[in-house]
Design an enzyme around this catalytic site. Structure first.
Site, mmCIF file in Angstrom:
data_model
loop_
_atom_site.group_PDB
_atom_site.id
_atom_site.type_symbol
_atom_site.label_atom_id
_atom_site.label_comp_id
_atom_site.label_asym_id
_atom_site.label_seq_id
_atom_site.Cartn_x
_atom_site.Cartn_y
_atom_site.Cartn_z
ATOM 1 N N PRO A 209 52.309 42.420 35.319
ATOM 2 C CA PRO A 209 52.343 43.109 36.953
ATOM 3 C C PRO A 209 51.205 42.978 37.442
ATOM 4 O O PRO A 209 49.309 43.157 36.846
ATOM 5 C CB PRO A 209 52.915 43.702 36.622
ATOM 6 N N GLY A 210 50.972 42.545 38.877
ATOM 7 C CA GLY A 210 49.840 42.996 39.347
ATOM 8 C C GLY A 210 48.464 41.593 39.416
ATOM 9 O O GLY A 210 46.974 42.058 39.561
ATOM 10 N N GLU A 430 33.692 65.170 22.641
ATOM 11 C CA GLU A 430 33.017 63.828 23.108
ATOM 12 C C GLU A 430 32.571 63.373 22.590
ATOM 13 O O GLU A 430 31.440 62.409 22.645
ATOM 14 C CB GLU A 430 33.049 64.148 25.017
HETATM 15 P P1 ADP Z 1 52.389 40.443 41.526
HETATM 16 O O1 ADP Z 1 52.892 39.718 41.960
HETATM 17 O O2 ADP Z 1 51.851 39.218 39.906
HETATM 18 O O3 ADP Z 1 52.755 41.746 40.502
HETATM 19 P P2 ADP Z 1 51.099 40.652 43.335
HETATM 20 O O4 ADP Z 1 50.569 39.191 43.824
HETATM 21 O O5 ADP Z 1 51.863 41.397 44.186
HETATM 22 O O6 ADP Z 1 51.011 40.644 42.082
HETATM 23 O O7 ADP Z 1 49.420 41.312 43.591
HETATM 24 C C1 ADP Z 1 49.429 42.696 44.286
HETATM 25 C C2 ADP Z 1 47.940 42.958 45.058
HETATM 26 O O8 ADP Z 1 46.482 42.465 44.240
HETATM 27 C C3 ADP Z 1 47.457 41.296 45.671
HETATM 28 O O9 ADP Z 1 48.208 42.144 47.248
HETATM 29 C C4 ADP Z 1 46.024 41.761 45.974
HETATM 30 O O10 ADP Z 1 45.888 42.907 46.673
HETATM 31 C C5 ADP Z 1 45.420 41.608 44.435
HETATM 32 N N1 ADP Z 1 45.283 40.661 43.729
HETATM 33 C C6 ADP Z 1 45.984 40.798 42.716
HETATM 34 N N2 ADP Z 1 45.225 39.245 41.930
HETATM 35 C C7 ADP Z 1 44.367 39.063 42.805
HETATM 36 C C8 ADP Z 1 43.707 37.998 42.661
HETATM 37 N N3 ADP Z 1 43.539 36.821 42.153
HETATM 38 N N4 ADP Z 1 42.777 37.832 43.702
HETATM 39 C C9 ADP Z 1 42.498 38.594 44.708
HETATM 40 N N5 ADP Z 1 43.435 39.577 44.296
HETATM 41 C C10 ADP Z 1 44.316 39.820 43.105
HETATM 42 ZN ZN ZN Z 2 38.873 61.854 21.893
#
Ligand code: ADP
Ligand code: ZN
Ligand code: MG
Length: 609
Positions: A209-210, A430
């Site tokens: 994800p992300g 720590e």
């Molecule tokens: P996924 O669909 O893989 O879960 P998204 O495409 O929805 O992820 O990405 C979420 C946000 O993270 C995007 O809108 C962007 O702002 C940021 N992001 C993720 N990957 C990149 C990347 N390679 N370059 C720039 N921004 C990114």
């Molecule tokens: Zn610790």
């Protein structure tokens, strides 16, 4: 076929109800309304008003006389009086200068008024009934109270232009390269047709994800300058059986009408789950939807210009039929960014905000190993918010550093009440981590130590930042990592001769590494290179399942315990040897609450000389 009878019965009841309402209207409501707006007076009053020249208009009907009086404020009032046998009436009216007329009894009027009062309401009601019926069908997903199936009104999000390009996607060069071909095809399909090549109908973006899967899909549409249809897998699967399939059908119909275009199915795993994985009974609705999707994908010719992109972070659950050639035959990995990728993602997002000149993106990228693109975008935004909170107009490097910690460990809990004794324990804990890390060969350098509590529940932490990206982890590095985790508890034991609950997270993390060493990395003597565990979903948390006999499982546990115990001992030994430094550093940390890696190393080396 009992469903066919049902609507007819419903309709009969519906029309009967309308007739009833119209009847009531004609018999009671309309007359009452008319009576209310017309004043009835006697003939004498009428004559008086005519003589006083109050009356402005008179209409003589068969057995009544209607007339209008305009009041001083200009309001018209309609009066009715009975018609008397009065031969002088016309003269009287003429004398007072009233505009008057007589209405010829209208023979056709019963038909027209019948039409008006019976048929017109009926038509209006039927139209209304149909309208609401349709609305209900839409809402209830085609099963509008026994009325026939309707169009699905698929919630398709169509963007004529996504406004995103490959420049918005940092890193992910392999993915971009693979998608470039699709862009090229959408730009000039003839190049491909001429040589007889078929472009893949679908490409599957796979990754955690992300990482930018959705973003990449939009960028493909943006680069190709074609419409972008997007729908999320979970939207296909609704309450009513048959809706998902209807939506798929509609989606593809619309897409084909708008070709060339891109159809993007997000979270395809929700419909594309392997059909035999759900065991008995299964999920009929999902299966129908999936079958419809497979049919549609086969249905259109590859040169129609519809390219289907889909994204998932659970590729292992997908039905094999989806992945065969002619469907999602392209599989494009979209992995977590590496050091360079993280740096360029930070730079892309930094362009949208005001950055001061002192920002070291490389350092931030090094400190965020394992972060996704979405995390990094979030870090930049958190930094911007912090800068505003601090009343600045630019984002400084320190804002970024702080926001890295916010994203990792949550916000600072400045007003958390922690007793002096606990604070002391946390400081030793720590410093214990940091000292063990610093005294080993294969640990990453200490970057920062803090005992300011965070909203995630962390009471303090030691941040280590590697100079370079580690792709592989050697056995020595793994063992050093475990020993570093043990350092916190070992320091508490050494100084306070007791233990606290503060090491729970360390225990969890170190056990995870030790288990992986034994079951997956082949780093134990006892099991050598035997695979004992498989990773179920590599992109989502990566939980594993053991695939050994109970007997072996007990031996695995024993092996893990052995690693942990020896690492614990090693950490304790290191701290014992450096006890003086431990005390000095802990005192310093208690005073300062946060110390940098440089301060830490300065104290450490000063003592050594
Ligand atoms: P996924 O669909 O893989 O879960 P998204 O495409 O929805 O992820 O990405 C979420 C946000 O993270 C995007 O809108 C962007 O702002 C940021 N992001 C993720 N990957 C990149 C990347 N390679 N370059 C720039 N921004 C990114
Ligand atoms: Zn610790
Ligand atoms: Mg997404």
């Amino acid at each position: 076929m009992k469903d066919i009878k049902k609507p007819k019965k419903m309709q009969l009841i519906f029309y009967a109800a309308i007739m009833f309402v119209v009847l009531i209207l004609n018999a009671v409501v309309f007359p009452a309304l008319i009576n209310q707006s017309v004043k009835k007076v006697d003939y004498g009053t009428f004559l008086k008003q005519v003589e006083n020249k109050q009356v402005s208009e008179v209409e003589i009907q068969q057995n009544q006389i209607g007339y209008v009086i305009v009041g001083e404020d200009g309001t018209k009032t309609v009066y009715i009086t009975g018609r008397m046998d009065d031969p002088d009436l016309v003269n009287r009216l003429y004398a007072s200068g009233v505009k008057f007329s007589s209405v010829i009894p209208d023979e056709t009027s019963p038909i027209i008024s019948g039409l008006l009062s019976w048929v017109l309401p009926l038509i209006i009601f039927i139209a209304l009934g149909q309208y609401f019926g349709k609305k209900m069908q839409g809402k209830m997903g085609g099963l509008g109270g026994g009325m026939a199936f309707g169009k699905s009104n698929a919630k398709v999000y169509m963007e004529a232009q996504t406004g995103k390009t490959f420049a918005d996607v940092a890193g992910q060069d392999e993915a971009k390269e693979a998608l470039q071909e699709i862009v090229d095809f959408l730009h000039n399909p003839n190049k491909y047709k001429d040589i007889g090549a078929t472009i893949p109908k679908g490409a599957l973006l796979v990754g955690p994800p992300g990482t930018g899967k959705t973003l990449l899909a939009k960028a493909v549409a943006g680069e190709s300058k074609v419409p972008f249809f997007s729908i999320s897998g979970s939207e296909f699967v609704e309450m009513f059986v048959g809706m998902g399939a209807a939506r798929v059908r509609d989606l593809f119909k619309e897409a084909q009408a708008k070709a060339p275009c891109i159809v993007f199915i997000d979270e395809i795993d929700t419909i594309g789950k392997s059909r035999n994985s759900s065991g008995m009974g299964g999920n009929d609705e999902r299966e129908q939807t999936l079958n419809q999707l497979l049919t549609e994908m086969d249905g259109f010719a590859p040169d129609t210009g519809v390219v289907i992109l889909a994204a998932t972070n659970r590729p292992e659950t997908l039905d094999k039929a989806l992945l065969r050639p002619g469907r999602f035959d392209r599989r494009i990995p979209v992995e977590l960014p590496d050091l360079q990728g993280r740096e360029s993602i930070l730079r892309v997002h930094a362009k949208k905000v005001k950055m001061a000149g002192d920002v070291d993106f490389n350092m931030i990228a090094r400190a965020t190993s394992g972060a996704s693109g979405a995390d990094l975008a979030n870090i930049i935004n958190e930094a911007a918010l912090r800068a505003v909170r601090m009343g600045r107009t630019e984002i400084l490097h320190s804002d970024l550093e702080e926001s890295v910690e916010v994203v990792i460990a949550g916000y600072q809990r400045k007003n958390a009440v922690i007793s002096m004794k606990d604070k002391l324990t946390i400081a030793y804990h720590e410093v214990g981590h940091a000292l063990v890390a610093a005294m080993q060969q294969h640990s990453a350098p200490v970057h920062k130590i803090t005992i300011i509590p965070r909203t995630s529940g962390a009471l303090g932490y030691t941040m280590q930042v590697d100079e370079t990206e580690q792709v592989l982890m050697s056995k020595e590095q793994a063992l050093d990592k475990i020993a570093t985790f043990m350092g916190g508890r070992a320091a508490e034991e050494l100084v306070f001769k007791t233990v606290t609950s503060g090491a729970s997270n360390d225990i969890e993390q170190s056990t995870k590494i030790a288990r992986a060493m034994v079951t997956r990395f082949g780093m134990s003597e006892e099991f050598d290179m035997m695979a004992l565990e498989t990773v179920n979903n590599p992109y989502l948390g990566g939980d594993t399942s053991l695939m050994v006999s109970p007997d072996t499982s007990a031996r695995v546990d024993a092996e893990i315990l052995k690693i942990i115990k020896s690492s614990h001992k090693r950490a304790a030994d290191i701290l014992e040897e450096n006890k003086a430094k431990l005390h000095e550093l802990a005192k310093y940390l208690l005073e300062k609450e946060t110390i940098t890696g440089e301060e830490f190393m300065a104290i450490l080396s000063k003592q050594e000389c």
